[in-house]
Design an enzyme around this catalytic site. Sequence first.
Site, short mmCIF file in Angstrom:
data_model
loop_
_atom_site.label_atom_id
_atom_site.label_comp_id
_atom_site.label_asym_id
_atom_site.label_seq_id
_atom_site.Cartn_x
_atom_site.Cartn_y
_atom_site.Cartn_z
N CYS A 14 0.84 -1.18 0.00
CA CYS A 14 0.00 0.00 0.00
C CYS A 14 0.88 1.25 0.00
CB CYS A 14 -0.90 -0.02 1.23
SG CYS A 14 -2.02 1.38 1.31
N PRO A 15 0.58 2.24 -0.77
CA PRO A 15 -0.59 2.42 -1.65
C PRO A 15 -0.34 2.06 -3.10
CG PRO A 15 0.52 4.51 -1.47
CD PRO A 15 1.34 3.50 -0.65
#
Length: 75
Positions: A14-15
């Site tokens: 992430c992200p």
Amino acid sequence: MQIDQEIDTRGLNCPLPILKAKKALSGMTSGQLLKVVSTDAGSVRDFQAFARQTGHDLVDQHNVGDEFIHVMRRR
């Protein structure tokens, strides 16, 4: 299910899977399907939130071994 584009985000956290999906979806036309393959367990909830926030349809989510598969329909 006819997948129009597939992106591999294995090994990314992430992200990055979301950012790569966002970029791919921006180049697609309405109704097309994007398949994202990820190894980030957090991507399951990230893609759910992304779908709610953007209006894209999260068609399917499942895992195969240690991989998480997300299929989104471009709004």
